[in-house]
Design an enzyme around this catalytic site. Structure first.
Site, PDB file in Angstrom:
ATOM      1  N   LEU A   7      51.538 -22.238  -5.322  1.00  0.00           N
ATOM      2  CA  LEU A   7      51.359 -20.845  -4.925  1.00  0.00           C
ATOM      3  C   LEU A   7      50.392 -20.930  -3.751  1.00  0.00           C
ATOM      4  O   LEU A   7      49.268 -21.419  -3.923  1.00  0.00           O
ATOM      5  CB  LEU A   7      50.776 -20.039  -6.090  1.00  0.00           C
ATOM      6  CG  LEU A   7      50.835 -18.516  -6.018  1.00  0.00           C
ATOM      7  CD1 LEU A   7      52.266 -18.027  -5.816  1.00  0.00           C
ATOM      8  CD2 LEU A   7      50.255 -17.901  -7.279  1.00  0.00           C
ATOM      9  N   ASP A   8      50.824 -20.532  -2.566  1.00  0.00           N
ATOM     10  CA  ASP A   8      50.026 -20.853  -1.385  1.00  0.00           C
ATOM     11  C   ASP A   8      48.654 -20.185  -1.393  1.00  0.00           C
ATOM     12  O   ASP A   8      48.400 -19.243  -2.142  1.00  0.00           O
ATOM     13  CB  ASP A   8      50.803 -20.578  -0.081  1.00  0.00           C
ATOM     14  CG  ASP A   8      51.148 -19.116   0.115  1.00  0.00           C
ATOM     15  OD1 ASP A   8      50.579 -18.272  -0.591  1.00  0.00           O
ATOM     16  OD2 ASP A   8      51.991 -18.826   0.978  1.00  0.00           O
ATOM     17  N   LYS A   9      47.777 -20.683  -0.553  1.00  0.00           N
ATOM     18  CA  LYS A   9      46.363 -20.303  -0.575  1.00  0.00           C
ATOM     19  C   LYS A   9      46.123 -18.804  -0.424  1.00  0.00           C
ATOM     20  O   LYS A   9      45.276 -18.239  -1.129  1.00  0.00           O
ATOM     21  CB  LYS A   9      45.617 -21.075   0.533  1.00  0.00           C
ATOM     22  CG  LYS A   9      44.107 -20.963   0.466  1.00  0.00           C
ATOM     23  CD  LYS A   9      43.460 -21.902   1.475  1.00  0.00           C
ATOM     24  CE  LYS A   9      41.936 -21.858   1.385  1.00  0.00           C
ATOM     25  NZ  LYS A   9      41.299 -22.814   2.323  1.00  0.00           N
TER      26      LYS A   9
ATOM     27  N   SER B   3      47.946 -16.428  -1.454  1.00  0.00           N
ATOM     28  CA  SER B   3      48.626 -15.694  -2.526  1.00  0.00           C
ATOM     29  C   SER B   3      47.851 -15.809  -3.831  1.00  0.00           C
ATOM     30  O   SER B   3      47.028 -16.705  -4.013  1.00  0.00           O
ATOM     31  CB  SER B   3      50.044 -16.226  -2.722  1.00  0.00           C
ATOM     32  OG  SER B   3      50.780 -16.156  -1.521  1.00  0.00           O
TER      33      SER B   3
ATOM     34  N   ARG C 284      57.048 -14.984   2.617  1.00  0.00           N
ATOM     35  CA  ARG C 284      56.375 -14.705   3.892  1.00  0.00           C
ATOM     36  C   ARG C 284      57.312 -14.973   5.070  1.00  0.00           C
ATOM     37  O   ARG C 284      57.353 -14.193   6.035  1.00  0.00           O
ATOM     38  CB  ARG C 284      55.102 -15.553   4.012  1.00  0.00           C
ATOM     39  CG  ARG C 284      54.044 -15.181   2.991  1.00  0.00           C
ATOM     40  CD  ARG C 284      52.808 -16.065   3.094  1.00  0.00           C
ATOM     41  NE  ARG C 284      51.890 -15.810   1.999  1.00  0.00           N
ATOM     42  CZ  ARG C 284      50.979 -14.839   1.986  1.00  0.00           C
ATOM     43  NH1 ARG C 284      50.860 -14.039   3.031  1.00  0.00           N
ATOM     44  NH2 ARG C 284      50.179 -14.678   0.944  1.00  0.00           N
TER      45      ARG C 284
END
Length: 251
Positions: free
Chosen positions: A105-107, A109, A189
């Protein structure tokens, strides 16, 4: 007796040490020993064998796995390499047992991510062909049009491919829900960017049958019923995937 033999990479995975792919790399590098001897790739081990990585014994306590549902805050990075990232998920949780995240889960988010020491379930969940549902709530920088919803749902060209059809629902003027069965890098995104929208907030609220129900920065263990249902879903998905809901995802 042969029934009790398992491949070395599976042993390390079930022990929660690492994934099978990572285990293969350790074996290939000669960092794994069985009873003091460096084995060949594909070697099988018995319950009586002593398996070590870098000289330290790895015990396979197969039935004592940890399964956590964690609400990841914004700014925390989903990596197990504590030397590289200061704000990494492992140091943040500080769990007393060696665990690792399932997927990413990207930074920027937040939301639900699983952590476990069960390498076998990691492989099953990450298998792309299994089409596991992940649900997100997303806010964007301008009013959401019906065209945006339809184009998001029907597939967007990103990263030299077209995203799979998915379920998308407008919640208010700037917020929508999306249910993906794909895991492309920064997928939501990138999809929004292609349609000239910018994501303001992104929260994952469900993975398969597990719902996000803990405060930001907190975790809980799976319930017995959740784990049972999860394993049932994984068992089914390794055969033939049949969507059980959200018929708008049809091809």
């Amino acid at each position: 007796m042969n029934e009790n033999l398992i491949r070395l990479n599976k042993y390390l995975s079930e022990a929660g040490y690492c994934s099978r792919r990572a285990a293969d790399k350790l074996i290939d590098a000669g960092r794994v020993t069985i009873n003091g001897e460096v084995p060949e790739m594909g070697t099988k081990v018995s319950p009586d064998d002593v398996v070590c990585v870098d000289g330290k014994e790895v015990k396979n306590n197969k039935n004592k796995f940890v399964y956590l549902a964690f609400n990841k805050p914004i700014g925390i990075v989903c990596t197990t390499d504590t030397r590289v990232e200061k704000d990494n998920i492992i140091d943040f949780i500080n769990y007393p047992k060696r665990i690792f995240p399932i997927g990413r889960l990207d930074k920027p988010s937040e939301g639900l991510i699983f952590l476990t020491d069960d390498g076998d379930i990691v492989n099953k969940i990450l298998r792309a062909s299994n089409n596991h549902e992940k649900e997100y709530i997303v806010t964007v920088d301008k009013p959401i049009s019906q065209t945006f919803i339809e184009r998001m749902a029907n597939g967007v060209p990103i990263m030299d491919t077209v995203t799979k059809k998915c379920y998308v629902e407008k919640l208010d003027s700037h917020t929508f829900k999306i249910i993906l069965t794909q895991g492309l890098n920064r997928q939501i995104r990138r999809m929004c960017e292609y349609l000239n929208y910018e994501v303001q907030t992104l929260k994952r609220v469900r993975i398969m049958n597990i719902l996000l129900d803990v405060p930001v920065g907190k975790y809980r263990e799976f319930t017995d019923s959740e784990l049972k249902e999860l394993n049932t879903l994984l068992e089914e998905s390794t055969k033939t995937f049949v969507p059980k809901s959200h018929s708008r995802r049809s091809k």
